[in-house]
Structures are given as C-alpha cells and as structure tokens.
Scaffold this motif. Structure first.
Motif, mmCIF file in Angstrom:
data_model
loop_
_atom_site.group_PDB
_atom_site.id
_atom_site.type_symbol
_atom_site.label_atom_id
_atom_site.label_comp_id
_atom_site.label_asym_id
_atom_site.label_seq_id
_atom_site.Cartn_x
_atom_site.Cartn_y
_atom_site.Cartn_z
ATOM 1 N N ALA A 143 69.798 -75.121 1.355
ATOM 2 C CA ALA A 143 70.087 -75.267 2.785
ATOM 3 C C ALA A 143 71.155 -74.272 3.229
ATOM 4 O O ALA A 143 71.093 -73.727 4.334
ATOM 5 C CB ALA A 143 70.535 -76.692 3.090
ATOM 6 N N VAL A 144 72.138 -74.031 2.365
ATOM 7 C CA VAL A 144 73.183 -73.058 2.699
ATOM 8 C C VAL A 144 72.600 -71.649 2.712
ATOM 9 O O VAL A 144 72.838 -70.861 3.631
ATOM 10 C CB VAL A 144 74.358 -73.157 1.701
ATOM 11 N N GLY A 145 71.793 -71.335 1.713
ATOM 12 C CA GLY A 145 71.179 -70.010 1.658
ATOM 13 C C GLY A 145 70.226 -69.761 2.811
ATOM 14 O O GLY A 145 70.010 -68.612 3.213
ATOM 15 N N ALA A 146 69.669 -70.835 3.380
ATOM 16 C CA ALA A 146 68.710 -70.694 4.486
ATOM 17 C C ALA A 146 69.351 -70.128 5.745
ATOM 18 O O ALA A 146 68.644 -69.669 6.649
ATOM 19 C CB ALA A 146 68.059 -72.037 4.803
ATOM 20 N N ILE A 147 70.682 -70.148 5.829
ATOM 21 C CA ILE A 147 71.363 -69.512 6.966
ATOM 22 C C ILE A 147 70.928 -68.053 7.075
ATOM 23 O O ILE A 147 70.681 -67.527 8.168
ATOM 24 C CB ILE A 147 72.897 -69.605 6.792
ATOM 25 N N VAL B 114 83.417 -68.650 6.657
ATOM 26 C CA VAL B 114 83.691 -69.634 5.605
ATOM 27 C C VAL B 114 83.312 -71.031 6.063
ATOM 28 O O VAL B 114 82.754 -71.827 5.303
ATOM 29 C CB VAL B 114 85.172 -69.587 5.197
ATOM 30 N N ALA B 115 83.596 -71.352 7.328
ATOM 31 C CA ALA B 115 83.425 -72.719 7.819
ATOM 32 C C ALA B 115 81.959 -73.157 7.842
ATOM 33 O O ALA B 115 81.642 -74.295 7.476
ATOM 34 C CB ALA B 115 84.034 -72.846 9.218
ATOM 35 N N VAL B 116 81.043 -72.274 8.274
ATOM 36 C CA VAL B 116 79.645 -72.676 8.436
ATOM 37 C C VAL B 116 78.991 -73.059 7.103
ATOM 38 O O VAL B 116 78.422 -74.162 6.986
ATOM 39 C CB VAL B 116 78.839 -71.586 9.173
ATOM 40 N N PRO B 117 79.034 -72.211 6.056
ATOM 41 C CA PRO B 117 78.411 -72.645 4.797
ATOM 42 C C PRO B 117 79.088 -73.861 4.180
ATOM 43 O O PRO B 117 78.420 -74.712 3.582
ATOM 44 C CB PRO B 117 78.534 -71.418 3.885
ATOM 45 N N LEU B 118 80.408 -73.970 4.348
ATOM 46 C CA LEU B 118 81.099 -75.134 3.804
ATOM 47 C C LEU B 118 80.677 -76.401 4.546
ATOM 48 O O LEU B 118 80.449 -77.451 3.937
ATOM 49 C CB LEU B 118 82.612 -74.936 3.907
ATOM 50 N N GLN B 119 80.538 -76.309 5.875
ATOM 51 C CA GLN B 119 80.095 -77.466 6.650
ATOM 52 C C GLN B 119 78.668 -77.857 6.272
ATOM 53 O O GLN B 119 78.346 -79.045 6.153
ATOM 54 C CB GLN B 119 80.192 -77.160 8.145
ATOM 55 N N LEU B 120 77.801 -76.848 6.069
ATOM 56 C CA LEU B 120 76.433 -77.148 5.635
ATOM 57 C C LEU B 120 76.419 -77.809 4.262
ATOM 58 O O LEU B 120 75.637 -78.729 4.004
ATOM 59 C CB LEU B 120 75.608 -75.863 5.600
ATOM 60 N N LYS B 121 77.271 -77.339 3.368
ATOM 61 C CA LYS B 121 77.362 -77.953 2.038
ATOM 62 C C LYS B 121 77.779 -79.411 2.159
ATOM 63 O O LYS B 121 77.231 -80.288 1.481
ATOM 64 C CB LYS B 121 78.352 -77.179 1.179
ATOM 65 N N GLU B 122 78.756 -79.689 3.016
ATOM 66 C CA GLU B 122 79.220 -81.065 3.183
ATOM 67 C C GLU B 122 78.148 -81.949 3.816
ATOM 68 O O GLU B 122 78.005 -83.126 3.458
ATOM 69 C CB GLU B 122 80.482 -81.085 4.044
ATOM 70 N N LEU B 123 77.375 -81.385 4.742
ATOM 71 C CA LEU B 123 76.381 -82.185 5.460
ATOM 72 C C LEU B 123 75.095 -82.374 4.669
ATOM 73 O O LEU B 123 74.397 -83.379 4.845
ATOM 74 C CB LEU B 123 76.055 -81.536 6.813
ATOM 75 N N THR B 124 74.753 -81.381 3.797
ATOM 76 C CA THR B 124 73.460 -81.443 3.109
ATOM 77 C C THR B 124 73.575 -81.526 1.589
ATOM 78 O O THR B 124 72.685 -82.071 0.936
ATOM 79 C CB THR B 124 72.603 -80.204 3.452
ATOM 80 N N GLY B 125 74.627 -80.945 1.009
ATOM 81 C CA GLY B 125 74.759 -80.907 -0.445
ATOM 82 C C GLY B 125 73.732 -80.026 -1.129
ATOM 83 O O GLY B 125 73.525 -80.120 -2.336
ATOM 84 N N SER B 126 73.104 -79.122 -0.389
ATOM 85 C CA SER B 126 72.006 -78.312 -0.925
ATOM 86 C C SER B 126 72.349 -76.826 -0.894
ATOM 87 O O SER B 126 72.664 -76.275 0.163
ATOM 88 C CB SER B 126 70.731 -78.563 -0.103
#
Length: 432
Positions: A58-62, A43-55
C-alpha cells in the motif's frame, strides 16, 4: 576571519549566480522554503499510510498513483513552459500545491483519517509538479549567464539538500512528539512564504513566435531528444538507477527490521547528507569536461552503495552507505543538468525540461512500486540489495550501448559550442 586558501576556494561552490542575478536569489530562497516543507510531507505520507494500512504494498502504491499524472502533465507542462509566461506558470502551480497540502492537513485532523485522500492528493500533487518543474528548470538559463549555469545547478542542489536533510529529520521528531498534523501544517506555511517570494520574479514571457501547446509541439521536442543520443543516455541512465535502487517507500519497514524505528528520519535524510557534502565541495565540477562519463560512473556508484546498504545489519552502516549513494546521485545530477542546460536551445527548453523531469521523476515512482512489491514478495532487505545489484548491471549495459554519452566533451560538443556562441551574441546585442 582568515580567508579561504586557494585550494579550499577551488572546492567551495561558485556563488556568482547568487551575486549577479536577483531573480536567481528569489528562486533559490523560495525553493529552499518549499523543499523544506515538501520533505516534511514526503516522510509523513508513507508513515501515515503504514499506520493506517500496515502494508508495504500500500505504501509502494503511492508511486503508482503518481506515475500517470506525472507523465501526462510533465509532457504538457514542458510544452506550456515554451508557450506562456514561465513566471506565472510557476506561481499558480505553487498556489495549487499549497492548497493540496492543506487538504492533507484537514484529513489528518479528522477523528479517523481516511486512506483514499492520501492517494488522491498524491496524484494531484504529481500533476501540478509535472506542470511546474519544466518551467522552473527552463527559466534558469534565462536568469543566469551561460558560463554560470554549472554553478547555478550546484547552488540549486545545495538548496535541495539542505531541505532534504532538515525536512526529514524535523519530520521524524515532529511526528514522534507532536503528531502528523504538525508536519502538514509546516508544509502549508512553507508554500505561503515561497509564493510571496516568487511574486517578485520578473516576467518571463514566451517569444512572440511561440506556438500554443500541442501534441505536435510535444512530439517536436521528443524528436529533438531522440536525435541527441547523449541526451537519451542521460535519461536512460537515471531512469534505471531510480527504478532499481530507489527503496525510500520501504524505509519505515527497513527501520523496523533493524530494530531502529527512531532512525526513520535519518534514513530519509542520509542520502541528502551525502548529496550536500558533494554540493558544498562542488568547485571541482567546473573543471570536468567529460560529463557523460561522470554520469555513468556516479550512477554505478549509486547502485553499488545501495546494494551494500541492503546487506548491512548495523543501522549506522546502513545510514553511511545511504549517504554514499546520495553523494553519487548528486554527482550524476550535476553533470546530467550541465549537459541539458548548456546544449538545449531556449525555444525547446521547456519541452525538453518536461522530458528530463520524467526521466528523473518517473524512475523514483516506479522504484517505489518495485521496492514495495519486491519487499512484499521476499523481504525488505532483499528488496534493497537486489535493486542495487540490478542498477549496477543495467548501468553497465547502457554505458556499452551508448558510446556518444561516454565520449561527450563540453569543450568540443557541437551543441555546446553553438549555445555558447548564441549566448555570447545575445550578450553583445544587449550591451549595444
């Protein structure tokens, strides 16, 4: 306390592997601790990416950065599991995964956390998971009696779902009230505890005649899988189900679309709740013999439930159908694993486990990319429901194209009969 009635006892999970195998108990407990921590990070990684990029992209690119390491190291890890001590392989990869989780924690503690370490750690974690999972799966038939394998699969599923429910739910609360660093810190602690439990496993060395890991050995496993069309069917069904109907990468955006950011943790946990209900009532599974048909029907149910979830505008109905989807996925997983574990010879078990791992892991990685990409091109809701419809159609086409999967019967299949005979002979030899 009154004892369960006969009908209730028939539904409850079979605990015989837990009672009869010390190593199974240790692995079960270690896995429970690890999966709990892993879902915190999930949960933490995609949420952190969302906060850092808003994209959403970018989240799906994980999923994209995890894909190649998973394929390469999953196949190599399968060959390695047939050539080395499976216990040592499991233990050392567990240590490595704990170190990577610690790096996520350190990055989060920086005054300005960086984006690129999230992708690097995701790729390295995928590589280590690719090395570990085939050994984890391949060791189970060594520590559990052949007739107890379906029960062991169900118990391992219960373990996974307990962590999958508690982990995301706790992650949502921790991140909201304490911060991302606490989710990562608890994940690190979970690896320390699971490593201590795995230290107590008995050695599980490879046979003396086992060959060193090689491309030739990997290809041998691939040829065996290709010769078994019912196995290919289980891989293909799960792959398309996850490719088209695995939208977890965009859950943070779906929660916003529903005006329910508070429900993010519940969205991640909903599927596991459905899976847990199935696992806790899985006593019926041992009485089902046409495993292939159950795999197909359950995968179709997964796609249909995801499609309905995408159409819903009420967050509670979305959560309900995510839970239904999770229950269908659990049914599919139970019978896929039963086919795998009851028919594949031990000398090929690691390599086939590597192929199996790719079938149930590559699909979700590609599914994250598909979900994020489609959401960025259309919208979040369309990404969810269209994926479910595509899954349903693809499963139907595969079922029509794979008659051996549809006709598989554990009572009469030649490979299942052969493995039962081999296990019986080994038990007689050990008793003598």
């Amino acid at each position: 306390m009154p004892r369960p009635t006969g009908r209730l006892r028939a539904l409850l999970p079979d605990l015989s592997p837990w009672h009869s195998s010390r190593d199974f108990r240790r692995m079960w407990l270690a896995g429970l601790v690890t999966v709990f921590g892993t879902f915190l990070t999930f949960v933490a990684v995609p949420l952190q990416l969302k906060e850092l990029t808003g994209s959403a992209l970018a989240v799906g690119a994980i999923g994209a950065v995890e894909l190649v390491p998973l394929i390469v190291f999953g196949l190599y890890g399968g060959a390695l599991a047939d050539a080395v001590d499976r216990r040592k392989l499991i233990l050392w990869t567990e240590v490595g995964l704990g170190v990577l989780s610690a790096l996520l924690l350190l990055n989060t503690l920086l005054p300005e956390p960086l984006v690129w370490p999230l992708y690097v750690v995701a790729a390295l974690t995928s590589a280590l998971a690719g090395l570990q999972r085939p050994a984890m799966q391949a060791i189970v038939p060594r520590v559990v009696a052949h007739d107890q394998l379906p029960a062991a699969i169900a118990l391992n599923s219960v373990r996974w779902q307990v962590g999958a429910v508690a982990g995301p739910s706790l992650a949502g609360l921790l991140i909201a009230f304490a911060g991302l660093e606490w989710a990562y810190a608890l994940d690190v602690a979970s690896y320390v505890l699971s490593g201590a439990l795995l230290l107590g496993l008995a050695p599980s060395p490879a046979p003396r005649e086992a060959e060193k890991p090689s491309l030739r050995g990997i290809l041998e496993g691939g040829r065996y899988a290709w010769s078994r069309k019912e196995l290919l069917g289980t891989y293909a069904i799960d792959m398309v189900a996850m490719l088209f109907a695995f939208p977890t990468a965009i859950f943070p955006f779906l929660a916003d679309d529903l005006d329910a950011p508070w429900a993010l943790g519940l969205m991640y946990a909903a599927g596991a709740v459905g899976s847990l209900v199935v696992s806790l009532t899985s006593g019926w599974a041992s009485r089902v013999h046409r495993h292939g048909r159950m795999v197909v029907c359950a995968a179709a149910g997964w796609g249909a439930a995801m499609a309905v979830a995408g159409w819903m505008h009420n967050v509670w109905l979305v959560l309900l159908f995510l839970a239904v989807a999770g229950g269908c996925d659990m049914v599919s997983g139970l019978f896929r694993s039963a086919i795998w574990d009851q028919t594949i010879p031990d000398e090929l078990r690691g390599r086939l486990a590597g192929i199996e791992m790719l079938s149930y892991s590559v699909g979700p990685q590609l599914g994250q990319v598909r979900a994020g990409g489609m959401a960025s091109l259309t919208n979040v809701r369309a990404s969810v429901w269209a994926g479910g419809v595509a899954c349903l159609a693809s499963v139907g086409l595969l079922a029509a194209a794979l008659p051996k999967l549809m006709s598989y019967d554990a009572r009469t299949d030649e490979h299942a009969v052969r493995m039962r005979g081999r296990k019986a002979a080994e038990a007689v030899a050990e008793a003598a």
